[in-house]
Scaffold this active site. Structure first.
Site, PDB file in Angstrom:
ATOM      1  N   ASP A  76       0.834  -1.204   0.000  1.00 56.48           N
ATOM      2  CA  ASP A  76       0.000   0.000   0.000  1.00 56.48           C
ATOM      3  C   ASP A  76       0.872   1.258   0.000  1.00 56.48           C
ATOM      4  O   ASP A  76       2.030   1.232   0.415  1.00 56.48           O
ATOM      5  CB  ASP A  76      -0.877   0.040   1.262  1.00 56.48           C
ATOM      6  N   HIS A 222       3.861  -2.182   3.101  1.00 57.05           N
ATOM      7  CA  HIS A 222       3.907  -0.829   2.527  1.00 57.05           C
ATOM      8  C   HIS A 222       5.261  -0.610   1.864  1.00 57.05           C
ATOM      9  O   HIS A 222       6.295  -0.828   2.515  1.00 57.05           O
ATOM     10  CB  HIS A 222       3.694   0.217   3.631  1.00 57.05           C
TER      11      HIS A 222
HETATM   12 ZN   LIG Z   1      -2.604   3.168   3.121  1.00 55.45          ZN
END
Ligand SMILES: [Zn+2]
Length: 257
Positions: A76, A222
């Site tokens: 993400d 991430h």
């Molecule tokens: Zn996010």
């Protein structure tokens, strides 16, 4: 009717039931009603943050019925000029595939990175345009703008729009549910969340992920911080040693349906 509305309705009926059974002596059991209302609000808040509950909308959070040793790695908040190239190199080295839930404004900043990721066989997905910390207060119109602007930014680079969306922070609301009904994206969550953006200990993070690995798992990572190359490399080593294969979210959803 969403699970959220069913829940609110059940709570109201339950409180009404308690009121009737108690012989309608409202004042005598005031604390019971207060406790029930506080509990109702608490569960509502938890439901906003837990996509697994399917409170406001149906989200894909992994394939429980998967029998093959496959997992989906998801990143993400990218693309990120510093860390996404490292992630792409590692995925290539291990012949792994991943899904990138991109922030629209980052796509506009680094279109070459999503182009490279897509050319290498990875899937590009939608993770809102602004990723604002107040995004969950958006109206339906606000959510639509977040989703459609990101779709447009991705389409401009790849020529196709993503079919999946992951809400920032995993927060779902009735307004988002209404927006998703219009855009028709599949909403994707996860079932392994190591909190790689907040925890600093890389070894602990790897352990946290690997001990939860199972067929059909979706791992939330991430590509936006300096611990990600270490975590990804050790995760990919673990997967290789344990004969796991990586698949895109789209493939995992297809197998699950
Ligand atoms: Zn996010």
């Amino acid at each position: 009717m969403s699970n959220y509305l069913k829940y609110i309705l059940a709570c109201i009926l339950f409180i009404l039931g308690v009121y009737l059974v108690s012989g309608m002596h409202f004042q005598d059991a005031l604390w019971v009603y207060l406790l029930l209302i506080v509990l109702m609000i608490f569960v509502s808040i938890v439901g906003h943050f837990s996509m697994r509950w399917n409170f406001h909308l149906k989200a894909f959070v992994g394939n429980k019925n998967e029998t093959q040793k496959i997992v989906a790695i998801t990143f993400d908040d990218g693309p990120n000029a510093v860390f996404t190239p490292d992630v792409l190199s590692l995925l290539e080295k291990f012949e792994a595939t991943a899904t990138f839930f991109c922030i629209g404004q980052n796509v506009i900043r680094h279109p070459e990175l999503i182009k490279e990721a897509a050319e290498k066989g990875h899937t590009i997905a939608n993770h809102s345009f602004s990723h604002s910390s107040t995004i969950d207060f958006n109206t339906t119109k606000g959510w639509l703008q977040e989703i459609e602007k990101t779709d447009a930014a991705i389409e401009k680079v790849l020529g196709t729009t993503p079919i999946t969306f992951r809400p920032p922070y995993g927060v779902t609301t009735p307004a988002l549910a209404r927006a998703i009904k219009i855009t028709k994206h599949r909403v994707v969550g996860w079932n392994i969340r190591p909190f790689d953006t907040t925890l600093k200990n890389k070894k602990k993070l790897v352990k946290r992920i690997t001990r939860q690995i199972k067929p059909g798992a979706i791992i939330l990572l991430h590509d936006s911080h300096d611990r990600i190359p270490y975590i990804l490399e050790h995760l990919l080593l673990f997967l290789r040693e344990n004969n796991y294969k990586t698949v895109s979210i789209n493939n995992m959803m297809h197998d699950a349906s």
